[in-house]
Design an enzyme around this catalytic site. Structure first.
Site, PDB file in Angstrom:
ATOM      1  N   CYS A 276       0.797  -1.222   0.000  1.00  0.00           N
ATOM      2  CA  CYS A 276       0.000   0.000   0.000  1.00  0.00           C
ATOM      3  C   CYS A 276       0.830   1.272   0.000  1.00  0.00           C
ATOM      4  O   CYS A 276       0.532   2.228  -0.730  1.00  0.00           O
ATOM      5  CB  CYS A 276      -0.957  -0.007   1.185  1.00  0.00           C
ATOM      6  SG  CYS A 276      -0.133  -0.280   2.757  1.00  0.00           S
TER       7      CYS A 276
ATOM      8  N   HIS B 199      -2.649   0.407   6.903  1.00  0.00           N
ATOM      9  CA  HIS B 199      -2.846   0.685   5.494  1.00  0.00           C
ATOM     10  C   HIS B 199      -2.500   2.146   5.212  1.00  0.00           C
ATOM     11  O   HIS B 199      -2.522   2.992   6.101  1.00  0.00           O
ATOM     12  CB  HIS B 199      -4.318   0.417   5.130  1.00  0.00           C
ATOM     13  CG  HIS B 199      -4.571   0.406   3.673  1.00  0.00           C
ATOM     14  ND1 HIS B 199      -3.857  -0.362   2.789  1.00  0.00           N
ATOM     15  CD2 HIS B 199      -5.500   1.063   2.925  1.00  0.00           C
ATOM     16  CE1 HIS B 199      -4.305  -0.171   1.565  1.00  0.00           C
ATOM     17  NE2 HIS B 199      -5.308   0.697   1.620  1.00  0.00           N
TER      18      HIS B 199
ATOM     19  N   ASP C  50      -7.945   5.008  -3.200  1.00  0.00           N
ATOM     20  CA  ASP C  50      -7.038   3.994  -2.661  1.00  0.00           C
ATOM     21  C   ASP C  50      -6.405   3.246  -3.820  1.00  0.00           C
ATOM     22  O   ASP C  50      -7.018   2.347  -4.393  1.00  0.00           O
ATOM     23  CB  ASP C  50      -7.808   3.035  -1.752  1.00  0.00           C
ATOM     24  CG  ASP C  50      -6.864   2.084  -1.028  1.00  0.00           C
ATOM     25  OD1 ASP C  50      -5.651   2.088  -1.345  1.00  0.00           O
ATOM     26  OD2 ASP C  50      -7.341   1.341  -0.149  1.00  0.00           O
TER      27      ASP C  50
END
Lengths: 651, 321
Positions: free
Chosen positions: A413, A457, A473
């Protein structure tokens, strides 16, 4: 001062092992936190002392003891460079208790040692209060009490009997402890504060983010926080737990999330739709960040504010487990107006780094025509080209974005968020990185959501005209399963292998969940019994508007009542067999004579005395006495009792 | 008075039985002056089927009491004077070879009587003593491999001189236990002594004494004694007393369970003699010094001079439930 005799005569041999045992049991929870030499020294002292008693040898002289004490003190100071705080404090207490052993000659010294043991047990609670702390606490208290009883035990009393007596004493004390726990006023900000050790490792998120520096991400199962939703649990893809926001990039590292109360941050937020209410139990992080699902509008934690990037933080670091309830609105708009100053700030990238990426960004922006189309194009690039999600990416070096986008093409991420934000900024779109947690696992046993460190995250927010800050995202473009299922379930569903991560077995996972559910209940009901819960509980018990005066009053009364009840119960149990009606009647008669029956004086002897000494007529006295003896010791029973009644009534 | 379900087994009513007991007491009191308490205790001892040890100085009427008991109860009476050269055969009897029949014939010794007075029992050697004591315990004797039962009822009243130390063999504690009671008679009061001096010879009076009852009646009285009611609180009291003797610092060896049984048995008889509706604490207290006195071993450090004083101290320190 006269030198004390130092010889031992083995008189402590019976109780000393218990005292040593109690000391070691109370030390055990400290051992993982103590420097190794301290634990070794303590066990050594205990063994040495036992050997002295066994061999009936001499205790070390005063000078030896003084020297040892000084060495140990300096040793603790040297190890911790402090003597205050939980760590050094308990280390000092423990090592000095061991020193005390070397001058323990009499019972009085043993008492002191056991007192210290109790302190040690309690001080371990300053560190952590786990679910298993309670059974261990009970166990060690039981051992200490038994050691206490062993000291005063008669020769014929077995250790087992002392142990049973200790258990009984604890049982008697239990109602008192429970009453104290319920009624002792909980204050929002206690008068006392446990000094928290500085320099202790923090768990959770770091304040800066340098994708490519860390070459592997650990999938730690440690719980970050637990959440109990009041209504339905939102879908995993909506569960973005906002932590901290990073706004500046130096080409390599994202940072700049010092909490600042800028323009009233919450006023920049417009919400709509249905709110979600939930309670978070956050494990201590020793950081300021307070996690909440986007977008929190009200929260119950004291001295907690919303920073200028809508992140929540508490003024004091979270050094103990806290529980707070939050109301969030999944539909929100942030800052639909962004002043030019801020727009420049959020598009700022260092000019001479990651040049290839910057160039690509500008080209793609021109090709896309609009900001929204450009975002789509970048996400599509991640999705369609050969980009991979992995927990063990290669290191990236000095121009991490360039190297990631063009060469390695694998990362987790942070890499995608960083690259995406850089691409946005290079194309003139304000962008920032949000660190927090995403997803979490529902514990089917407790019904609550577990968010673990492995759920950490990073995602991005981009600012669009009219929309304000909009969450994008980029990881979802690469590994949608990470977002759809949550990290843990994705691994369980077989995605783990492609990420370079292997999961524990299903059985162990079930056990973990069970343990977690028990822990959650424990945290909720025992450790989380703070001012609010206490208030609620006392109101449920029927106390109107509880305040600390009322609580203290109830505490004192209930403790007194309990002590009376327990001692009454004990007295009742130890009393001679209950006196029957005949005795009650007879005692009434004895009272009327104005005389007192002495121990061992029979009714007939008393009657002879009463006939002379009291004013009652001798005939009455004889009648009552005969009736009483007949009723109590004769075979007649009820008829005799009736006689006695009338005889007593006749007086 | 109610006597439970033993009532119908008795040929005489409870009242009749008590009349008999009262006449026995009266008869005894006419011989032994001013010693009503001792008479009641001695009678209780026999009614409880126990053997009696009388320990006192010579001339206080030990023999007279034993003899009067035998007489009033209508029992066959033998007196055995114990001496240091005595053999068991002198007590039990011997088998004699008869020339004309060519067989051994058993010549019963004095022990084959319903009431034995074993005078100065501590003068005999342990061997002779044990012959008597075994008979007391077993109610039978074995001669030449043949077991011969003793008459029923069978009582032993033994006497012992306390001050006499030279040439005596004091009974060991284990054998003292065979006696239900150890009684001290003590000096008579002034008035009684005066009558003893001026009045008729007691021996002549004893000869004139008519038996009040017989062996059969005595067995029935014993049966009634065993049926005497004992209540729960009384047992509590007995247990408290026994516990106290075991825990007291003045006593080295307290009462055994057999001692506790003896206490209750004696108190039953005493309550029967006193015509109580059950066993009262008073009955326990009355028999306690005589039943417990010789069963306790006082500690060396005790401040009490006699077992009687020690027993009184125990009674004064235990609460009556």
């Amino acid at each position: 001062m006269k030198a004390q005799p130092r010889g031992t005569d083995g008189s402590l041999l019976l109780s000393l092992p218990w005292t040593l045992g109690a000391l070691l049991v109370s030390l055990a929870p400290h051992i993982p936190y103590l420097a190794i030499w301290i634990s070794v020294a303590i066990v050594g002292c205990a063994a040495w002392r036992y050997a002295i008693e066994k061999g009936r040898r001499m205790l070390p002289s005063r000078w030896v003891r003084a020297a040892l004490a000084l060495i140990c003190f300096l040793g603790v100071f040297g190890t911790y460079s402090s003597i205050s705080g939980v760590g050094p404090g308990s280390a000092l207490l423990a090592i000095m208790a061991a020193m005390k052993l070397l001058e323990t000659r009499k019972r009085r010294d043993q008492f002191v040692l056991l007192f210290i043991s109790i302190f040690l047990v309690m001080s371990s609670l300053l560190r952590e209060q786990y679910l298993w702390s309670l059974p261990y606490l009970i166990f060690s208290t039981l051992i200490i009490i038994t050691a206490w009883l062993r000291m005063s035990a008669r020769g014929s009393e077995t250790a087992r009997q002392s142990f049973a007596t200790g258990g009984r004493l604890l049982l008697y004390a239990a109602p008192l402890a429970i009453a104290m726990w319920i009624f002792f006023p909980r204050l929002a900000s206690p008068f006392w504060a446990v000094p928290v050790d500085s320099g202790r490792a923090t768990s959770g998120l770091s304040d800066t983010m340098s994708p490519g520096d860390i070459s592997s991400l650990s999938m730690s199962d440690e719980v970050a926080f637990r959440v109990r939703f009041e209504g339905a649990v939102p879908e995993p893809r909506d569960r973005y737990w906002r932590g901290l926001v990073m706004t500046s990039f130096n080409g390599r590292t994202w940072s700049g999330s010092e909490p600042r109360i800028g323009a009233p941050a919450s006023q920049q937020v417009a919400v709509s739709g249905e709110p979600v209410a939930y309670e978070v139990t956050l494990e201590p992080t020793r950081q300021q960040w307070v996690f909440a699902m986007d977008m929190p509008m009200s929260w119950s934690l004291e001295r907690t504010f919303m920073g200028s990037q809508q992140q929540l933080f508490r003024v004091r670091p979270i050094d103990q487990r806290v529980a707070y309830s939050v109301i969030s609105y999944p539909n929100y708009r942030i800052q639909t107006e962004l002043p030019v100053v801020f727009r420049n700030w959020y598009t700022n990238v260092p000019a001479n780094s990651n040049t290839r990426s910057a160039k690509l960004a500008r080209e793609m922006r021109v090709a896309a025509g609009s900001d929204a189309a450009y975002i789509e194009a970048v996400l599509a690039k991640f999705h369609e080209e050969e980009y991979f999600y992995t927990l063990q990416p290669p290191p990236l070096g000095n121009n991490p974005v360039d190297r990631f986008l063009f060469d390695t093409r694998r990362g987790f991420c942070e890499h995608y968020a960083s690259a995406f934000a850089f691409m946005m900024r290079s194309a003139g779109i304000p962008a920032r990185i949000v660190l927090g947690y995403q997803g979490g696992e529902i514990n089917p046993l407790g019904g609550h959501l577990i968010v673990r460190q492995s759920d950490a995250h990073a995602w991005t927010e981009v600012w669009l005209e009219r929309y304000g800050w909009y969450r994008v995202d980029p990881t979802s473009a690469v590994a949608p399963e990470r977002i759809e299922y949550g990290a843990r379930d994705a691994v369980l569903n077989g995605f783990g292998e492609s990420w370079g991560y292997s999961a524990s077995s299903e059985l162990i996972h079930r056990l973990t969940l069970t343990w977690d559910a028990m822990n959650a209940k424990w945290n909720d009901w025992i450790l989380g019994y703070g001012p609010e819960k206490q208030n609620k509980f006392l109101q449920w018990l029927g106390m109107d508007d509880p305040d600390w005066q009322k609580m203290l009053l109830t505490l004192v009364t209930s403790v007194i009542a309990l002590i009376l009840a327990i001692s009454g119960l004990l007295m009742l149990r130890n009393r001679a067999p209950s006196r029957d009606l005949a005795t009650v009647m007879y005692q009434r008669f004895v009272k009327k004579t104005g005389l007192e029956q002495s121990t061992g004086e029979t009714a007939q002897e008393f009657a002879r005395r009463a006939a002379i000494e009291s004013t009652l007529p001798a005939a009455h006295v004889d009648a009552v006495t005969a009736a009483y003896l007949d009723a109590r010791y004769g075979a007649a029973g009820d008829a005799a009792l009736a006689n006695l009644k009338s005889a007593v009534a006749a007086i | 008075m109610q006597r439970g379900n033993t009532l119908e087994q008795l040929p005489a009513s409870a009242d009749a039985q008590h009349r008999v007991v009262d006449s026995i007491r009266k008869a005894l009191a006419s011989i032994i002056l001013g010693k009503n308490e001792q008479i009641s205790l001695a009678l209780s001892c026999l009614l409880a089927r126990g053997h009696l040890l009388i320990e006192d100085l010579p001339g206080l009427g030990k023999t007279m009491l034993a003899h009067a008991l035998a007489r009033t109860l209508g029992l066959s009476f033998r007196r055995i004077q114990f001496t240091s050269d005595m053999l068991p055969a002198d007590i039990i009897g011997v088998s004699v070879f008869r020339q004309n029949s060519g067989e051994f014939e058993f010549q019963p010794g004095p022990i084959f009587s319903e009431l034995i007075l074993a005078d100065e029992v501590n003068r005999a050697t342990p061997k002779a003593q044990s012959a008597l004591l075994e008979a007391m315990e077993e109610y039978q004797v074995s001669v030449d491999g043949e077991t011969r039962p003793l008459p029923e009822p069978f009582f032993v009243v033994a006497t012992q001189n306390p001050g006499d130390q030279i040439g005596t063999f004091p009974l060991p504690e284990s054998q003292l236990d065979r006696f239900l009671m150890r009684l001290e008679i003590g000096y008579p009061d002034e008035a009684s002594e005066r009558e003893l001096i001026t009045g008729d010879d007691r021996r002549l009076l004893l000869d004139d004494l008519e038996p009040v009852t017989g062996p059969q009646m005595l067995l029935e009285l014993q049966k009634s004694v065993r049926a005497q009611h004992v209540s729960e609180p009384l047992i509590d009291y007995v247990q408290a007393l026994v516990r106290s003797t075991r825990e007291s610092a003045d006593i080295e060896v307290g009462l055994s369970p057999r001692g506790a049984q003896a206490l209750v048995a004696a108190a039953r008889a005493y309550a029967f003699v006193e015509n109580h509706s059950g066993v009262y604490p008073d009955d326990i207290q009355a028999v306690f010094p005589t039943v417990a006195g010789h069963r306790l071993k006082p500690a060396g450090s005790t401040r009490f001079r006699s077992p009687t004083e020690l027993c009184q101290h125990v009674l004064d320190s235990v609460a009556i439930p």
